[in-house]
Design an enzyme around this catalytic site. Structure first.
Site, short mmCIF file in Angstrom:
data_model
loop_
_atom_site.label_atom_id
_atom_site.label_comp_id
_atom_site.label_asym_id
_atom_site.label_seq_id
_atom_site.Cartn_x
_atom_site.Cartn_y
_atom_site.Cartn_z
CB SER A 145 -0.89 0.01 1.25
OG SER A 145 -1.54 1.25 1.42
CE1 TYR A 200 -4.30 -2.15 4.81
CE2 TYR A 200 -3.38 0.02 4.36
CZ TYR A 200 -3.85 -1.21 3.91
OH TYR A 200 -3.83 -1.50 2.56
#
Length: 281
Positions: free
Chosen positions: A139, A152
């Protein structure tokens, strides 16, 4: 046909990656934690006319027995596996102080330890055949932390550090490690991730503000996840893949800026992007 195993294929990046690879002639083993959620993938494959190239199996990357069953079903080494795409992932929205330990551990178990566990089971086969590609859906969060997403971001920073180290160890065996680093894309993770916003939280004004700003941004600017699927397929099919593939304009900017801009400046940029100066504490 080359064979690839993809995790987390019931929706999002995993689903469109399976369809893209099947259309390109790959033999795809599509895996998901809950086979009752396979309907969307089945419909997408039927629409693409690519279902004959796909086998769907159950795989929970946090369950060692599930990993063993899925790997055994591959029939290694008689039926070689050319690549694995680690896509299964989860997130949680909320500030660190408000999150229970179980929230943090679950994100790390899926996004980090699950990748390690499945990779460890596949490495002997990749080494024996002296080739393999390990693709990890990371990501843009791996480039810079953002508010209310600390578990995350931590999981993506962790998986990238692990991947950088692993690349040294497996290079001799002709095994490639590839990171795909998307920005904001239209996937179900935005709706399916829990949001922890306690009414008694001292951070509630910021959380309520971020929820509105981020949802509006996703609705307006999140991109077609097929772009990520094509990036995965291209990385698998190119002769000499790069280690990192930032996908989308924001990810490419953060990839460029990482290590070049001071962290305090990056934080100012995100403060302005999220309009945090408008939070009424």
């Amino acid at each position: 046909m080359p064979t690839v195993l993809v995790t987390g294929t019931s929706s999002g990046f995993g689903l469109v990656t399976v369809v893209e690879l099947a259309k390109r002639g790959w033999d795809v083993v599509a895996t998901m934690r809950d086979l009752a959620k396979r309907n969307e993938l089945d419909r997408a494959l039927a629409a693409a006319g690519a279902g004959s190239n796909v086998r769907i199996e159950q795989l929970d990357v946090t369950d060692p027995q599930s990993i063993d069953r899925a790997v055994t079903s591959l029939g290694l080494p008689d039926h070689p596996l050319d690549a694995v795409v680690h896509n299964a992932g989860v997130a949680v929205g909320g500030v660190f102080e408000d999150l229970d330990e179980r929230h943090v551990r679950h994100v790390m178990e899926v996004n980090f330890f699950g990748v390690l566990a499945l990779t460890k089971r596949l490495l002997p086969a990749f080494r024996a055949q002296r080739h393999g590609r390990i693709v990890i859906i990371s990501s843009e969060a791996a480039f810079s932390g953002q508010p209310a997403t600390s578990p995350y971001a931590a999981s993506k920073w962790a998986i990238e550090g692990w991947a950088e180290s692993l690349a040294y160890e497996v290079e001799h065996f002709n095994i490639d490690i590839i990171l795909i680093e998307p920005g904001a894309y239209k996937t179900s993770i935005w709706e399916s991730s829990p949001r922890v916003f306690p009414k008694t939280s001292p951070y509630l004004p910021m959380l309520q503000h971020l929820e509105v700003v981020v949802d509006a941004y996703v609705a307006k600017s999140a991109r077609d996840p097929t772009e990520v699927a094509k990036a995965v397929a291209n990385a698998l099919e190119t002769k000499r893949p790069r280690f990192r593939y930032p996908v989308g304009p924001t990810a490419k900017f953060m990839h460029f800026a990482r290590g070049k801009l001071p962290s305090t400046l990056v934080r100012k940029i995100f403060n302005r992007f999220f309009s945090l100066n408008k939070v009424r504490w």
